[in-house]
Design an enzyme around this catalytic site. Structure first.
Site, PDB file in Angstrom:
ATOM      1  NE  ARG A  37       1.454  -2.561   7.057  1.00 52.14           N
ATOM      2  CZ  ARG A  37       1.197  -1.561   6.253  1.00 52.14           C
ATOM      3  NH1 ARG A  37       1.749  -0.401   6.475  1.00 52.14           N
ATOM      4  NH2 ARG A  37       0.397  -1.705   5.232  1.00 52.14           N
ATOM      5  CG  ASP A  74       1.600  -7.148   6.221  1.00 57.08           C
ATOM      6  OD1 ASP A  74       2.290  -8.012   6.785  1.00 57.08           O
ATOM      7  OD2 ASP A  74       1.930  -5.952   6.137  1.00 57.08           O
ATOM      8  NE  ARG A  76       9.730  -8.017   4.828  1.00 51.38           N
ATOM      9  CZ  ARG A  76       9.978  -6.851   5.434  1.00 51.38           C
ATOM     10  NH1 ARG A  76       9.090  -6.320   6.234  1.00 51.38           N
ATOM     11  NH2 ARG A  76      11.103  -6.210   5.202  1.00 51.38           N
ATOM     12  CG  ASP A  89      -0.405  -0.206   2.493  1.00 48.29           C
ATOM     13  OD1 ASP A  89       0.774  -0.586   2.534  1.00 48.29           O
ATOM     14  OD2 ASP A  89      -1.083   0.041   3.500  1.00 48.29           O
ATOM     15  N   GLY A  90       2.021   1.245   0.637  1.00 46.87           N
ATOM     16  CA  GLY A  90       2.900   2.418   0.622  1.00 46.87           C
ATOM     17  C   GLY A  90       3.342   2.740  -0.800  1.00 46.87           C
ATOM     18  NE  ARG A 125       8.279 -22.412  30.521  1.00 40.91           N
ATOM     19  CZ  ARG A 125       9.550 -22.576  30.200  1.00 40.91           C
ATOM     20  NH1 ARG A 125       9.895 -22.877  28.965  1.00 40.91           N
ATOM     21  NH2 ARG A 125      10.477 -22.449  31.114  1.00 40.91           N
TER      22      ARG A 125
HETATM   23  O1  F6P Z   1       4.327  -5.021   5.440  1.00 35.77           O
HETATM   24  C1  F6P Z   1       5.182  -6.092   5.674  1.00 35.77           C
HETATM   25  C2  F6P Z   1       5.777  -6.005   7.049  1.00 35.77           C
HETATM   26  O2  F6P Z   1       6.613  -7.125   7.233  1.00 35.77           O
HETATM   27  C3  F6P Z   1       4.772  -5.885   8.182  1.00 35.77           C
HETATM   28  O3  F6P Z   1       4.155  -7.104   8.506  1.00 35.77           O
HETATM   29  C4  F6P Z   1       5.639  -5.306   9.272  1.00 35.77           C
HETATM   30  O4  F6P Z   1       4.866  -4.617  10.207  1.00 35.77           O
HETATM   31  C5  F6P Z   1       6.560  -4.386   8.526  1.00 35.77           C
HETATM   32  O5  F6P Z   1       6.579  -4.842   7.174  1.00 35.77           O
HETATM   33  C6  F6P Z   1       7.977  -4.362   9.058  1.00 35.77           C
HETATM   34  O6  F6P Z   1       8.700  -3.402   8.362  1.00 35.77           O
HETATM   35  P1  F6P Z   1      10.280  -3.266   8.461  1.00 35.77           P
HETATM   36  O7  F6P Z   1      10.876  -4.278   7.518  1.00 35.77           O
HETATM   37  O8  F6P Z   1      10.552  -1.869   8.038  1.00 35.77           O
HETATM   38  O9  F6P Z   1      10.667  -3.540   9.871  1.00 35.77           O
END
Ligand code: F6P
Length: 386
Positions: free
Chosen positions: A192, A148, A296, A124-125, A183
């Site tokens: 996010r 996400d 990721r 989205d950015g 536990r």
């Molecule tokens: O949008 C993908 C994402 O991995 C999110 O899940 C997470 O909040 C963010 O990017 C983390 O960003 P960065 O790599 O800048 O820490």
């Protein structure tokens, strides 16, 4: 007559990957380059590190040989940046960074290279930045990506399935140690403001309690589920929590703010807050595992490789036909296109009527809502951190 490979290519397009990386980006790049070369005899220029490469004129020419064998590789061969906002770009002046509008420079570099269209693969950015660049006259075509799964207008994004696979395996592994030590184990996942990764991996990994940003959780309801399990002889519990989750009346935990990012807030750490609360109330040992960027990294799943390849091929065909300002999206089994401006600034969140919500509650997973509260009314419409 010269063969196709010996003719000078007259059509050129650009491609870049923006925002956080995710498994499948290389499959899109590969599909774009191969389709451009094989079906349209087009040349593809790859900009390095997202919009940063376009602003700073850093690029490589991509041919079939350059993309051979990259589909299975995680990350992106072009590099990426989630701080490269053309309208608020960091420039070193003396010893300090100042933030300038470099969008005109980006358009100028694009025109100098004689490019027809820029394929922007991003979240989205990147789509918000692309919508702004379109208004500046840059012809952009979008391909959605993110682990996400929160891009508005598309049923699913590539990268999500790969992230789910890693998170699910991690929860499976946490299970055995949780059982041995009796536990409460809390697994925090990225995502996010959307709970897709938490909900999907929580169901697949057999989580007992799943806490997502869309449903502010009630700490007592979480404790109640742990007690109830103990009363049935289940003396361990697995909580899967999305990084954007928050208790009712509480706030999301912001880990850092990245000044010039199109999306500056970075979440993370809510699991520690929850662990302290549970230990204080239940007097049971809790442990926290934050999966973070593990989700990721690495190779895309077969599902993501196929989806990413389909999106790359479709994008290239549309671009070759002259389509710009649109993004290719998944609707059921089909690929369609919608305007980028419709996607920019919006996110797709888990909704009360999504079948994963019903699935989770039907098999006894707690979503952190007291039994007497109607689940649909517990959903919060707020979309971002305040
Ligand atoms: O949008 C993908 C994402 O991995 C999110 O899940 C997470 O909040 C963010 O990017 C983390 O960003 P960065 O790599 O800048 O820490």
């Amino acid at each position: 007559m010269l063969g196709v490979n010996h003719m000078k290519r007259t059509r050129r397009i650009g491609v870049l990957t923006g925002g956080g990386d995710c498994p499948g980006l290389n499959a899109v790049i590969s599909a774009v380059v191969k389709t451009a070369e094989r079906e349209y005899d087009m040349e593809v220029i790859g900009f390095l590190d997202g919009y940063e490469g376009l602003i700073e004129n850093r690029f490589v020419t991509l041919g079939g040989k350059d993309v051979s064998g990259i589909m299975a590789r995680g990350g992106t061969i072009l590099g990426t940046s989630n701080r490269a906002n053309p309208f608020n770009f960091p420039v070193l002046q003396g010893e300090e960074y100042v933030y300038l509008d470099r969008s005109s420079q980006a358009v100028m570099n694009f025109e100098r290279l004689g490019l027809e269209t820029l394929i922007a693969i991003g979240g989205d950015g990147t789509m918000a930045a692309s919508a702004g660049m379109i208004e500046k006259g840059l012809p952009v075509f979008g391909v959605p990506k993110t682990i996400d799964n929160d891009i508005w207008g598309t049923d699913v994004t590539f990268g999500f399935d790969s992230a789910l696979a890693v998170a699910t395996e991690a929860i499976d592994r946490i299970h055995t140690t949780a059982q041995s030590h009796h536990r409460v184990m809390i697994v925090e996942v990225m995502g996010r403001y959307a709970g897709w990764i938490a909900l999907g991996s929580g169901i697949a990994g057999g989580g007992d309690i799943i806490l997502i940003p869309e449903i502010p959780y009630n700490v007592e309801a979480v404790c109640e589920r742990v007690r109830e399990r103990n009363s049935r002889g289940k003396n361990f519990s697995i909580v899967v929590i999305g990084e954007g989750a928050r208790p009712t009346g509480g706030e999301m935990v912001i880990k850092r703010t990245v000044k010039n990012s199109p999306e500056p807030v970075r979440l993370g750490g809510i699991s520690h807050q929850l662990a302290s609360q549970l230990e204080a109330i239940l007097n049971i040992e809790c442990r926290v595992t934050i999966l973070g960027h593990l989700l990721r990294g690495g190779s895309p799943t077969a599902h993501d490789r196929i989806l990413a390849t389909r999106l790359g091929v479709e994008a290239l065909h549309r671009v070759a036909e002259g389509m710009v300002d649109h993004i290719v999206v998944v609707r059921g089994t089909k690929l369609e296109v919608i305007p980028i401006k419709d996607v920019a600034g919006r996110i797709r969140k888990v909704t009360p009527d999504h079948n994963w919500v019903r699935t989770a509650t039907s098999i006894g997973i707690s979503l952190g809502v007291p039994a007497e509260v109607d689940l649909a009314t517990a959903f919060d419409t707020r979309t971002t951190a305040s």
